[in-house]
Scaffold this motif. Sequence first.
Motif, short mmCIF file in Angstrom:
data_model
loop_
_atom_site.label_atom_id
_atom_site.label_comp_id
_atom_site.label_asym_id
_atom_site.label_seq_id
_atom_site.Cartn_x
_atom_site.Cartn_y
_atom_site.Cartn_z
N GLU A 218 0.91 -1.42 0.50
CA GLU A 218 -0.20 0.36 0.08
C GLU A 218 0.76 1.16 -0.14
OE1 GLU A 218 -1.81 0.70 3.60
OE2 GLU A 218 -1.31 -1.03 4.59
N ILE A 219 0.38 2.17 -0.22
CA ILE A 219 1.05 3.54 -0.09
C ILE A 219 0.68 4.37 1.20
CG2 ILE A 219 1.65 5.80 -0.84
CD1 ILE A 219 0.19 4.50 -3.21
N GLU A 220 1.67 3.49 2.00
CA GLU A 220 1.74 3.58 3.59
C GLU A 220 2.64 5.27 3.60
OE1 GLU A 220 4.80 3.17 2.72
OE2 GLU A 220 5.12 2.80 4.98
N THR A 221 2.74 5.35 5.22
CA THR A 221 3.63 6.73 5.89
C THR A 221 4.26 6.90 4.92
OG1 THR A 221 2.65 6.86 7.69
CG2 THR A 221 4.71 7.55 7.71
N VAL A 222 5.06 5.82 4.60
CA VAL A 222 7.18 5.38 4.30
C VAL A 222 7.22 6.46 2.24
CG1 VAL A 222 9.13 4.07 3.48
CG2 VAL A 222 7.96 3.89 5.64
N ALA A 223 5.80 5.56 2.29
CA ALA A 223 5.34 5.77 0.45
C ALA A 223 5.19 7.37 0.67
CB ALA A 223 4.57 5.12 -0.33
N ARG A 224 4.35 7.95 0.73
CA ARG A 224 3.43 8.89 0.87
C ARG A 224 4.97 10.13 1.03
NH1 ARG A 224 -0.70 6.97 3.78
NH2 ARG A 224 0.16 7.69 6.18
N GLU A 225 5.95 9.40 1.39
CA GLU A 225 6.32 11.10 2.08
C GLU A 225 8.04 10.59 0.74
OE1 GLU A 225 8.91 10.01 5.86
OE2 GLU A 225 6.56 10.69 7.21
#
Length: 113
Positions: free
Chosen positions: A77-84
């Motif tokens: 998923e596009i989670e916190t690390v990915a979003r950043e």
Amino acid sequence: MPIKNRQTAEHPFLREMYEDPYYPDAVLDRCKAVLLRLCETIESERPSDLTALYVLTQAATAEFNDLEAEFEAADSEIETVAREVIAEDFCVIAAAYGFPNADSEELLAGRDW
């Protein structure tokens, strides 16, 4: 169309995500393609101000929204690390094309992730 801006042409987009097996390379390749298309669009359309830039980045954000199901199908998923990481790359692109003061939230306005 090859990217002419050296800074974006040589930037390792989504590097941290590629280094993490949680994110599937096939989906990341599609995400990277969105970022590269954004660079190409900026070079061809040459936005004159932040408002024009935001129109382009928000269209790219919509493409990322469309890829969220592909992440989920790959148990990711596009989670916190990915979003950043994605936000950082959008900021790198904005700065490379003369918009160092672009607001990261505006660059990604409309995101579902």
